[in-house]
Scaffold this motif. Structure first.
Motif, short mmCIF file in Angstrom:
data_model
loop_
_atom_site.label_atom_id
_atom_site.label_comp_id
_atom_site.label_asym_id
_atom_site.label_seq_id
_atom_site.Cartn_x
_atom_site.Cartn_y
_atom_site.Cartn_z
N ILE A 216 36.31 52.51 43.44
CA ILE A 216 37.85 51.76 43.69
C ILE A 216 38.11 50.51 44.77
CG2 ILE A 216 40.53 51.79 44.78
CD1 ILE A 216 39.60 55.31 44.11
N ASP A 217 38.83 49.70 44.04
CA ASP A 217 39.29 48.27 44.58
C ASP A 217 40.44 47.95 44.68
OD1 ASP A 217 38.13 45.35 44.48
OD2 ASP A 217 39.83 44.82 44.17
N THR A 218 40.14 47.25 46.08
CA THR A 218 41.91 46.67 46.78
C THR A 218 41.68 45.68 48.07
OG1 THR A 218 43.80 47.63 47.64
CG2 THR A 218 41.84 48.16 48.74
N ALA A 219 42.76 44.96 48.50
CA ALA A 219 43.08 43.73 49.42
C ALA A 219 44.12 44.03 50.45
CB ALA A 219 43.19 42.71 48.18
N ASP A 220 43.50 43.65 51.14
CA ASP A 220 44.34 42.85 52.79
C ASP A 220 45.87 42.86 51.79
OD1 ASP A 220 43.55 40.18 52.48
OD2 ASP A 220 43.34 40.49 54.66
N CYS A 221 45.93 41.45 50.85
CA CYS A 221 47.07 40.95 50.92
C CYS A 221 47.95 41.78 49.44
CB CYS A 221 46.47 40.12 50.16
SG CYS A 221 45.87 39.54 48.57
N TYR A 222 47.32 42.88 48.80
CA TYR A 222 48.05 43.67 48.16
C TYR A 222 49.31 44.17 48.88
CZ TYR A 222 44.13 42.89 44.68
OH TYR A 222 42.81 41.67 44.36
N SER A 223 50.69 44.19 48.29
CA SER A 223 50.97 42.98 47.37
C SER A 223 52.08 42.90 47.89
CB SER A 223 51.27 43.54 46.47
OG SER A 223 50.02 43.78 45.28
N TRP A 224 51.94 41.35 48.75
CA TRP A 224 52.92 40.69 49.38
C TRP A 224 54.04 40.76 48.14
CZ3 TRP A 224 54.38 35.94 48.44
CH2 TRP A 224 53.24 34.58 47.80
#
Length: 339
Positions: A47-55
């Protein structure tokens, strides 16, 4: 679900990764959890995410919603140990409010892109610690530099990332949205200083080849594909593998789509779409499923498609490509259109 080795690490990851970008914003909790539960029940675990998701889908915030939702899901289900978890830092916006002009209904990416927080030591450490809190975990399996930062010395970035690995907060490192010459420089510095090198590259990659003359740090071009073939220790994780569904669109809708117009439009791309449709018609499947099956069939470089959806039906449709075998004639048809 089948697995594949991540580069040459010995780590086995799911053959298809699940992207969590829309979760917690345009995909509500119930919808997101249903997809996460289904993916794991199918044996999926990347599973992939990011700290900026999702401004950009949540005006007035600077992101973090996806990580927060995943953290709640981990806490509720106890699935953290079943998941190979990747997240990213460096692509938050310095002043997110300036990316929303007064009265705007969409984010101003012209402001946002030159104003990412970057990859300095202080920013990276704050970003990682915040991600760990939101995700309710003590470590990240794969931590990416989300957007390559040329304003910070690579030595500073790489030394900081190495400290994360030494501290046990991160197991493996990756890079995204980066040019090939920078990848080589990164690898050289890691080798010279004994720092852990990236084992994964996350870029936009699909069956279509980028249009002639395209200048992009985010899309795998011929040079980068060649580099990956020569360096099998660097896994290719392909985001937007079906290019937001343009393979399944009508000609008119595809030609009007911003991804097509900006990155792929041209006679070669039209010939490639025609080849995909020919194979899809022969097999009785959707063109996007043929594209995913083609990506899964690639041996050099090997590809892990990253599915960015929050709909169970879309996931089911894409996952069906795992059992779609392209024969030699199909592969020849698709290969000829790309040559």
């Amino acid at each position: 679900m089948r697995t594949i080795e991540l580069g040459t690490t010995g780590e086995q990851v799911s053959r298809i990764a699940l992207g969590a970008m829309p979760m917690g914003t345009i995909a509500d909790e119930q919808t997101s959890v249903a997809l996460l539960d289904r993916y794991v029940s199918d044996g999926g675990g990347f599973i992939d995410t990011a700290d900026c998701y999702s401004w950009w889908w949540a005006k007035g915030t600077d992101g973090g919603q996806s990580e927060e939702l995943l953290g709640r899901w981990f806490a509720r289900t106890g699935n953290r140990d079943r998941v190979f978890l990747s997240t990213k830092g460096t692509a938050r916006i310095r002043d997110v409010h300036k990316a929303w002009p007064e009265g705007a209904t969409e984010a101003d990416w012209g402001y946002a892109r030159p104003n990412y927080v970057g990859a300095s030591a202080a920013v990276l450490r704050d970003s990682l610690d915040a991600s760990l809190r939101r995700l309710q975990t003590d470590h990240i399996d794969l931590y990416y530099v989300h957007v390559d930062d040329r304003s910070t010395p690579l030595e500073e970035t790489l030394a900081t990332l190495a400290s994360f690995v030494a501290e046990g907060k991160v197991r493996y490192l990756g890079w995204s949205n980066v040019r090939t010459w920078r990848l080589e420089r990164i690898r050289q510095l890691c080798a010279a200083n004994g720092w852990p090198a990236p084992v994964a590259l996350q870029q936009e990659h699909s069956y279509l080849t980028p249009r002639s003359g395209l200048d992009s740090a985010s899309i795998v071009d011929a040079e980068q594909a060649d580099y990956l073939r020569e360096h099998p220790d660097l896994a290719l994780v392909a985001y937007s593998p079906v290019l937001k569904g343009i393979y399944d669109m009508s000609d008119a809708d595809r030609e009007a789509h911003y991804l097509w117009q900006g990155n792929y439009a041209g006679e070669q791309a039209r010939a490639q779409v025609a080849a995909v449709r020919e194979v899809a018609a022969d097999l009785g499947v959707k063109p996007s499923q043929v594209v995913l099956a083609w990506l899964l069939a690639q041996e050099s470089p090997r590809v892990v498609p990253l599915l960015g959806t929050a709909r169970v039906s879309r996931y089911e449709e894409a996952a069906a490509a795992l059992s779609l075998d392209l024969g030699p004639d199909h592969l020849a048809t698709l290969g000829a259109a790309r040559s």
